[in-house]
Design a protein around this motif. Structure first.
Motif, PDB file in Angstrom:
ATOM      1  N   GLN A  10       0.950  -1.259  -0.161  1.00  0.00           N
ATOM      2  CA  GLN A  10       0.230  -0.252   0.138  1.00  0.00           C
ATOM      3  C   GLN A  10       0.595   1.495  -0.308  1.00  0.00           C
ATOM      4  O   GLN A  10       0.165   2.485  -0.320  1.00  0.00           O
ATOM      5  CB  GLN A  10      -1.217  -0.060   1.270  1.00  0.00           C
ATOM      6  CG  GLN A  10      -2.090  -1.401   1.154  1.00  0.00           C
ATOM      7  CD  GLN A  10      -3.080  -1.172   0.101  1.00  0.00           C
ATOM      8  OE1 GLN A  10      -3.478  -0.233   0.049  1.00  0.00           O
ATOM      9  NE2 GLN A  10      -2.851  -2.020  -1.034  1.00  0.00           N
ATOM     10  N   SER A  11       2.142   1.422   0.384  1.00  0.00           N
ATOM     11  CA  SER A  11       3.317   2.311  -0.027  1.00  0.00           C
ATOM     12  C   SER A  11       3.845   2.483  -0.950  1.00  0.00           C
ATOM     13  O   SER A  11       4.636   3.391  -0.986  1.00  0.00           O
ATOM     14  CB  SER A  11       4.275   2.157   1.383  1.00  0.00           C
ATOM     15  OG  SER A  11       5.015   1.137   1.369  1.00  0.00           O
ATOM     16  N   GLN A  12       3.761   1.794  -1.849  1.00  0.00           N
ATOM     17  CA  GLN A  12       4.097   1.351  -3.227  1.00  0.00           C
ATOM     18  C   GLN A  12       2.824   1.611  -4.724  1.00  0.00           C
ATOM     19  O   GLN A  12       3.124   2.832  -5.121  1.00  0.00           O
ATOM     20  CB  GLN A  12       4.665   0.210  -3.415  1.00  0.00           C
ATOM     21  CG  GLN A  12       6.219   0.246  -2.601  1.00  0.00           C
ATOM     22  CD  GLN A  12       6.992  -0.446  -2.791  1.00  0.00           C
ATOM     23  OE1 GLN A  12       7.377  -0.905  -4.082  1.00  0.00           O
ATOM     24  NE2 GLN A  12       7.139  -1.761  -2.226  1.00  0.00           N
ATOM     25  N   LEU A  13       1.351   0.657  -4.139  1.00  0.00           N
ATOM     26  CA  LEU A  13       0.572   1.362  -5.532  1.00  0.00           C
ATOM     27  C   LEU A  13       1.531   0.817  -6.334  1.00  0.00           C
ATOM     28  O   LEU A  13       2.354   0.449  -7.673  1.00  0.00           O
ATOM     29  CB  LEU A  13      -0.069   1.557  -5.119  1.00  0.00           C
ATOM     30  CG  LEU A  13      -0.730   1.265  -3.442  1.00  0.00           C
ATOM     31  CD1 LEU A  13      -2.293   2.859  -3.329  1.00  0.00           C
ATOM     32  CD2 LEU A  13      -1.341   0.382  -3.767  1.00  0.00           C
ATOM     33  N   CYS A  14       0.676   2.137  -7.899  1.00  0.00           N
ATOM     34  CA  CYS A  14       1.821   2.437  -9.035  1.00  0.00           C
ATOM     35  C   CYS A  14       2.097   4.027  -8.711  1.00  0.00           C
ATOM     36  O   CYS A  14       2.046   4.779  -9.648  1.00  0.00           O
ATOM     37  CB  CYS A  14      -0.240   2.274 -10.146  1.00  0.00           C
ATOM     38  SG  CYS A  14       0.665   1.612 -11.574  1.00  0.00           S
ATOM     39  N   TYR A  15       2.567   4.167  -7.101  1.00  0.00           N
ATOM     40  CA  TYR A  15       3.446   5.399  -7.867  1.00  0.00           C
ATOM     41  C   TYR A  15       4.175   6.212  -8.365  1.00  0.00           C
ATOM     42  O   TYR A  15       4.813   6.880  -7.930  1.00  0.00           O
ATOM     43  CB  TYR A  15       3.299   5.904  -6.067  1.00  0.00           C
ATOM     44  CG  TYR A  15       2.104   5.773  -5.065  1.00  0.00           C
ATOM     45  CD1 TYR A  15       1.494   6.541  -5.385  1.00  0.00           C
ATOM     46  CD2 TYR A  15       1.764   4.749  -3.944  1.00  0.00           C
ATOM     47  CE1 TYR A  15       0.030   6.858  -4.625  1.00  0.00           C
ATOM     48  CE2 TYR A  15       0.555   4.816  -2.760  1.00  0.00           C
ATOM     49  CZ  TYR A  15      -0.116   5.898  -3.770  1.00  0.00           C
ATOM     50  OH  TYR A  15      -1.600   6.017  -2.645  1.00  0.00           O
ATOM     51  N   ASN A  16       5.473   5.047  -8.997  1.00  0.00           N
ATOM     52  CA  ASN A  16       6.078   4.770  -9.326  1.00  0.00           C
ATOM     53  C   ASN A  16       5.744   4.565 -10.844  1.00  0.00           C
ATOM     54  O   ASN A  16       6.665   4.383 -11.785  1.00  0.00           O
ATOM     55  CB  ASN A  16       7.166   4.247  -9.012  1.00  0.00           C
ATOM     56  CG  ASN A  16       8.043   4.296  -7.384  1.00  0.00           C
ATOM     57  OD1 ASN A  16       8.026   5.199  -7.828  1.00  0.00           O
ATOM     58  ND2 ASN A  16       8.169   2.834  -7.466  1.00  0.00           N
ATOM     59  N   CYS A  17       4.358   4.389 -11.496  1.00  0.00           N
ATOM     60  CA  CYS A  17       4.498   4.234 -12.741  1.00  0.00           C
ATOM     61  C   CYS A  17       4.340   5.645 -13.504  1.00  0.00           C
ATOM     62  O   CYS A  17       3.297   6.052 -12.711  1.00  0.00           O
ATOM     63  CB  CYS A  17       2.880   3.547 -13.057  1.00  0.00           C
ATOM     64  SG  CYS A  17       2.538   2.216 -11.519  1.00  0.00           S
TER      65      CYS A  17
END
Length: 270
Positions: free
Chosen positions: A205-212
């Motif tokens: 939940q701290s990563q999800l697609c935040y780097n997408c």
């Protein structure tokens, strides 16, 4: 106080009222998660609206107590502020004109491509230097977590009109073929080679697609949507301010003429 000064005082009160929706629009923009995580668009409108309010008050005081010097300063400063507001409006319209969204079959929400937005937004908001801070800020917000409170089944989620930011950051792209578990948990990709973002997605939940790239595009989509709404309010306020300013200029000239005529009468009577 002469008739012209009465008119100018009333017009400055109208300008004072016009500053309120400008400030309100700025506060609304600043309260949004995407603007809280970026710094370019967070406070300029609030600052300009506050300056319009203060200058309008100065103009009202100058007209009510017949302070011609203060009225001249008011007219000069208001011209600058109207010019700045027009520049911001034109700039915001130009950089938010391209729309990177596209429809997804079987979904009520849209998805977003980074290439569909203006180069200025891409270069100044989501380059690698800025994105690290923005990504951390988004992960700490409730942008994605609140989706789990509103939608339970896949049908509910697919029929939802979620924000561009949520569409890009909180779920994997539809083309990846992930299976729905809940709005922020997806499993078993069917076609992981369809998009580079498919490899980036993480159920953490701290990563999800935040780097997408889809998350970056979603951020720009959110900014575009919000600024388009704020622009409607700003356009109306600027039109009112221009109308008030033009009449105030005429009233100011008339007030000076009245004063000169009054002095001439006093001199002739002597």
């Amino acid at each position: 106080m002469g008739v012209s000064n009465n008119i100018t005082a009333f017009l400055n009160f109208m300008a004072f009222l016009s500053s309120i929706p400008i400030i309100a629009a700025g506060i609304w923009l600043a309260s949004k998660a995407d603007n809280q995580c970026t710094h370019y668009f967070r406070w300029p409108i609030v600052i300009l609206g506050t300056l319009v309010l203060l200058v309008s008050l100065a103009g009202f005081v100058g007209a009510y107590w017949n302070k011609q010097g203060l009225l001249a300063v008011y007219l000069f400063c208001m011209a600058l502020l109207i010019g700045l507001l027009l520049i911001i409006l034109i700039f915001a319209f130009v950089v938010t004109r391209p729309d990177g969204s596209y429809p997804v079959p079987g979904r009520a929400y849209r998805e977003y491509r980074l290439e569909g937005f203006s180069s200025w937004l891409r270069n100044h908001l989501i380059d690698s230097e800025h994105w690290v801070k923005i990504r951390t800020c988004l992960a700490e917000s409730d942008t994605c977590t609140k989706l789990n409170q509103g939608y339970i089944t896949a049908d509910q989620f697919f029929a939802a009109r979620i924000s561009p930011l949520q569409s890009g950051c909180c779920k994997p792209p539809t083309a990846c073929g992930y299976s729905y578990v809940n709005p922020t948990v997806w499993t078993n990709p069917v076609n992981p080679n369809a998009d580079t973002d498919c490899y980036v997605w993480n159920n953490d939940q701290s990563q999800l697609c935040y780097n997408c790239n889809s998350c970056k595009a979603g951020l720009l989509g959110n900014l575009r949507k919000e600024w388009r709404k704020a622009n409607v309010i700003l356009i109306v306020a600027v039109v009112v301010l221009i109308w008030v300013y033009l009449i105030a200029c005429s009233a100011f000239r008339n007030a000076q003429t009245e004063e000169l005529f009054h002095r001439y009468k006093q001199g002739w009577a002597r």
